[in-house]
Design a protein around this motif. Sequence first.
Motif, PDB file in Angstrom:
ATOM      1  N   ILE A  97     -45.890  57.068  35.603  1.00  0.00           N
ATOM      2  CA  ILE A  97     -46.397  56.497  34.346  1.00  0.00           C
ATOM      3  C   ILE A  97     -46.631  54.987  34.496  1.00  0.00           C
ATOM      4  O   ILE A  97     -47.658  54.456  34.084  1.00  0.00           O
ATOM      5  CB  ILE A  97     -45.396  56.768  33.192  1.00  0.00           C
ATOM      6  N   GLU A  98     -45.668  54.306  35.104  1.00  0.00           N
ATOM      7  CA  GLU A  98     -45.810  52.854  35.302  1.00  0.00           C
ATOM      8  C   GLU A  98     -47.029  52.553  36.165  1.00  0.00           C
ATOM      9  O   GLU A  98     -47.775  51.606  35.907  1.00  0.00           O
ATOM     10  CB  GLU A  98     -44.553  52.286  35.977  1.00  0.00           C
ATOM     11  N   ILE A 131     -49.771  48.081  44.201  1.00  0.00           N
ATOM     12  CA  ILE A 131     -50.327  46.904  43.531  1.00  0.00           C
ATOM     13  C   ILE A 131     -49.309  46.333  42.544  1.00  0.00           C
ATOM     14  O   ILE A 131     -49.122  45.127  42.461  1.00  0.00           O
ATOM     15  CB  ILE A 131     -51.627  47.304  42.792  1.00  0.00           C
ATOM     16  N   LYS A 132     -48.625  47.216  41.844  1.00  0.00           N
ATOM     17  CA  LYS A 132     -47.656  46.759  40.839  1.00  0.00           C
ATOM     18  C   LYS A 132     -46.387  46.209  41.488  1.00  0.00           C
ATOM     19  O   LYS A 132     -45.733  45.329  40.948  1.00  0.00           O
ATOM     20  CB  LYS A 132     -47.307  47.924  39.904  1.00  0.00           C
ATOM     21  N   TRP A 133     -46.041  46.760  42.647  1.00  0.00           N
ATOM     22  CA  TRP A 133     -44.843  46.302  43.350  1.00  0.00           C
ATOM     23  C   TRP A 133     -45.294  45.702  44.685  1.00  0.00           C
ATOM     24  O   TRP A 133     -45.262  46.398  45.727  1.00  0.00           O
ATOM     25  CB  TRP A 133     -43.879  47.460  43.565  1.00  0.00           C
ATOM     26  N   PRO A 134     -45.727  44.454  44.698  1.00  0.00           N
ATOM     27  CA  PRO A 134     -46.308  43.872  45.917  1.00  0.00           C
ATOM     28  C   PRO A 134     -45.335  43.940  47.098  1.00  0.00           C
ATOM     29  O   PRO A 134     -44.116  43.777  46.925  1.00  0.00           O
ATOM     30  CB  PRO A 134     -46.560  42.413  45.529  1.00  0.00           C
ATOM     31  N   ARG A 169     -44.536  46.475  48.811  1.00  0.00           N
ATOM     32  CA  ARG A 169     -43.849  47.761  48.987  1.00  0.00           C
ATOM     33  C   ARG A 169     -44.887  48.870  49.088  1.00  0.00           C
ATOM     34  O   ARG A 169     -45.880  48.859  48.359  1.00  0.00           O
ATOM     35  CB  ARG A 169     -42.905  48.038  47.821  1.00  0.00           C
ATOM     36  N   ARG A 209     -50.267  53.037  34.190  1.00  0.00           N
ATOM     37  CA  ARG A 209     -50.532  51.936  33.260  1.00  0.00           C
ATOM     38  C   ARG A 209     -51.006  50.682  33.990  1.00  0.00           C
ATOM     39  O   ARG A 209     -51.776  49.903  33.456  1.00  0.00           O
ATOM     40  CB  ARG A 209     -49.283  51.631  32.440  1.00  0.00           C
ATOM     41  N   ALA A 210     -50.509  50.485  35.209  1.00  0.00           N
ATOM     42  CA  ALA A 210     -50.903  49.294  35.970  1.00  0.00           C
ATOM     43  C   ALA A 210     -52.106  49.567  36.856  1.00  0.00           C
ATOM     44  O   ALA A 210     -52.519  48.702  37.611  1.00  0.00           O
ATOM     45  CB  ALA A 210     -49.735  48.810  36.820  1.00  0.00           C
ATOM     46  N   ARG A 211     -52.633  50.780  36.765  1.00  0.00           N
ATOM     47  CA  ARG A 211     -53.741  51.201  37.639  1.00  0.00           C
ATOM     48  C   ARG A 211     -53.391  50.993  39.109  1.00  0.00           C
ATOM     49  O   ARG A 211     -54.205  50.499  39.889  1.00  0.00           O
ATOM     50  CB  ARG A 211     -54.998  50.437  37.303  1.00  0.00           C
ATOM     51  N   VAL A 224     -57.338  44.526  35.431  1.00  0.00           N
ATOM     52  CA  VAL A 224     -56.045  44.418  34.744  1.00  0.00           C
ATOM     53  C   VAL A 224     -55.237  43.256  35.301  1.00  0.00           C
ATOM     54  O   VAL A 224     -54.562  42.526  34.566  1.00  0.00           O
ATOM     55  CB  VAL A 224     -55.243  45.737  34.926  1.00  0.00           C
ATOM     56  N   LEU A 225     -55.305  43.087  36.625  1.00  0.00           N
ATOM     57  CA  LEU A 225     -54.429  42.118  37.274  1.00  0.00           C
ATOM     58  C   LEU A 225     -54.849  40.669  37.061  1.00  0.00           C
ATOM     59  O   LEU A 225     -54.010  39.786  36.951  1.00  0.00           O
ATOM     60  CB  LEU A 225     -54.394  42.395  38.784  1.00  0.00           C
ATOM     61  N   LEU A 226     -56.142  40.438  37.018  1.00  0.00           N
ATOM     62  CA  LEU A 226     -56.588  39.048  36.989  1.00  0.00           C
ATOM     63  C   LEU A 226     -56.439  38.410  35.619  1.00  0.00           C
ATOM     64  O   LEU A 226     -56.630  39.074  34.605  1.00  0.00           O
ATOM     65  CB  LEU A 226     -58.054  38.970  37.426  1.00  0.00           C
ATOM     66  N   LEU A 278     -41.246  58.463  35.971  1.00  0.00           N
ATOM     67  CA  LEU A 278     -41.468  57.158  35.344  1.00  0.00           C
ATOM     68  C   LEU A 278     -42.319  56.276  36.266  1.00  0.00           C
ATOM     69  O   LEU A 278     -43.180  55.524  35.790  1.00  0.00           O
ATOM     70  CB  LEU A 278     -40.128  56.477  35.039  1.00  0.00           C
TER      71      LEU A 278
END
Lengths: 591, 311
Positions: free
Chosen positions: B268-269, B80-83, B85, B272-274, B36-38, B265
């Motif tokens: 859920i976020e 991963i979604k919030w680098p 942290r 979605r971002a795995r 997803v990220l790349l 939330l």
Amino acid sequence: MRNRWLLSSKALLFVSLLFILTVLVACGASAPEAPAQAPAAEPQAAQQPAAEPAQQEPAAAQEPAPTAEPAPAMEAEMAEPTVVRYVESQGEIQVETNQHCGGNRPIISQFLPYVEFLVEADPVTAEFNPWLAESWESTPDAKSWTFKLREGVQFHHGYGEFTAHDIANMAVAKGDEDCASSTTSFWKEMAQAEVVDDYTIIFHMNNPSLPMPSVVSNLPTGLELISFSKQQLDEVGYENFDDVKPASTSYYQYMERNLGEGVVYERVPYEHWRFQSPFEEMEIRWIGEETTRLAGLLAGEIHAIALSRDLQPSATEQGMKVIPAQQAFSQLSLFFGGMYFMPGDPDFDPTTPWADVRVRKAMNKAINRDELNDFIFRGEGERMHVTACCHPVLDSEIYNPEWETRWEEAYGYDPEAAKQLLAEAGYGPDNPVKVEMLNYRTSGEPESPLAVEALPQYWGPIGIDVTITDIDSGAYSQMRRAKQIQHMMFANVFSFRKIQDRIRTNAPSNTTSHTFSHPFMEEKYQETLNVYTQEEIDAIGREVANFWYDIYWTIPVFWFRFNFTVNPEVLDDWVYLNRGYYWHNQVPATQ
Amino acid sequence: MQRYIIVRGFHAIITLFAISLIIFALTRASGDPAGVLLPEEATMEDYERLRAYWGLDQPLHVQYGVYIRNVFTGNLGESIKWPGRSAGELILQRLPATAKLTLVAFTVSVMLALPLGILSAVKKDSLWDAGGKLFALLGQAVPNFWLAIMMIWILAVDWDLFPTSGKGDGGWDGLHHLILPAIALGAFGLAAGMRLSRSAMLDVLDSEYVKLARIKGVPEWKIIWKHCLRNAALVPITYFGIQFAGLITGSVITETVFAYPGVGLLAIEAIRARDFQVVQSVVVVFAFIYVFISLLVDILYAYLDPRIRLT
């Protein structure tokens, strides 16, 4: 007697009504006012942020001097907007961060309000205009690129003047393989970023690099050479960039981030050389649920939203306005999986039905594009002849008018001809073509699943068995990279890119998506490595485009424009490039 | 009693361990975040490098071992979604919002369910009772996401009484933002609690001691509020104990619809971002809350009823 009255229906009804009335009065008193009703005289006090963001201030913070040379063409006569803080909402973002490496391009939207690039793509023609670079030129071999930078551009938060050192620092960072960004492979080929003086930089590349202007631009191919302050990066370290207010150069500056909610920007406290923001503040709010976004727009809390086409009438019926991008920068196509035609490729399966060009042509001709246009785009789609390139305006040097004259015979809707082609290829009721359609959803792109869901009604009647498999977008990307898409097809949305980028990313020796690996593509890619002018690239591009058209390498569906649904009482007009790649030349509604 | 608590505590630990194993397996089964990220242009080398960075190239049992070791050392892993942290930091940051929402929803449920249920029972077969029963039926039948959307459209968009989404700036603004999500979240519990209160009250009103009190001429209000309520409230109060934990975990849907930035939330976020680390941590925290409250209820039961601890 009194106690009995307390238990009576009248008493309970009275208490209930009193309670409801109290709640209504209390809540109604502080209900947010619709933007159009916001008082013009005192907007600042009403909408100032509640608290000072608790983020690290730079040591060198001081008020920057106004720039000396504002660009006259971009100066606009400022009118009083109807709101102080302009709020825009889109779906959730992949990664919430101030760090610009290691992410996918969709994360760029959180940077765009406050960063700038060297080169600007025209929103209608995609031709390159000066931005932070006033001019640029390359050596005849296209290996060295000299950029003359604009003087007097200030960094936010007192980080001084933007110079060649800042952009050199960023180019080197992008080439670091740990960055894993979209342009890392390009910048890895940089031999040196030579800073001649504060306003002149030369990128010395190992190979001819004709894509350079697009890579340093705000086109989807670029979007990464961001104007960040080297001084700030050196001071705080890249890994701590989420704890500070990043300093860049645009007319909004970073104000605060509310994790899980959005980012707030504010107008720079000096006259910006390029554009004076009409709004004092701007906020990007991430709201995953489309219905909630729409409700926010209609309630006046949000002023512009990304909204799928099927919900747009619900907004326009309530007086909202849809503002499309200036040009159709996006294209929807259906792709054949397993097209690995390089000799000796062990992943190529010759039993794949669409390895036969007649099957590909049949599948193209079985689709009623006009009907699809009404279904997916409400009739707003524009004819696309070839996937990945060749817009009549954006790619005018590549576009071949003959494609249109040949369209009906080659791609036009004709189920009988499609059936005949399948029969010629050996497929029929006893031996149907079997297709597994991968159906995945990407935030903000509802078109792909709609196209996939419509296919069985076109392919079923000509004897093609279609099964639809729902899949996660990450798993789909990984399958493509690992060349595991055998006997499968998928829909995808591409954004416009220059032809040289398309040739590069589709060359078998260079591709990671393996959409269509063919010796012809490798041959043409190798040719591009040895040509030095745009004219030569265009000539190769024309060959490639004609090849793609003639061999039905995909099923082209439509070019389409991304659009925003806005509150016309806040935003009168908006010139932007595309979803996620826009910039904010916004014309506010005035009092 | 002590032995009972130890046994129940041991069960709780086993449950948490099993949940951590299940959520670990489920997140891995859904693929990995590198895909997803790349960017699409990223090479397989980029992909492998990112997998190695997140430790995803290790065998699953090693990954699980590392995860459990980290949990025991208080490190829930980096997001991963919030680098930059940690998952724990993110949960702690969002937990107050969810706690506030849950508390308001719970309070409203309890405060309304009991009196309305009692009223419905006292006024049996009246218009009040019919209305109460209808409310209880609808409250339990209507999905809370639908109720949430309807409330947004009617109360926030059409009538402009409440904000449509977000959590506001605190103070009155924060409370204002809380009302609709709290109603949506608490509606089911309110309806169920009201139904339970009504039936419990009807049972008590039909008992011999109430009839005796009436014969003795005790005022009706005294019979209801003093003699009946205490006995009738036992069943709904037990229900509300469990419901409180359910509200916290049930906040996922409500927070998503209202874009209310709480732990629901966040979950859920992260899904979605795995964002494996955050998903695992949120589920384990939710599970811990649920198991802890259940344990507390079990212990209270045992304290109140000796028959339970003896079996």
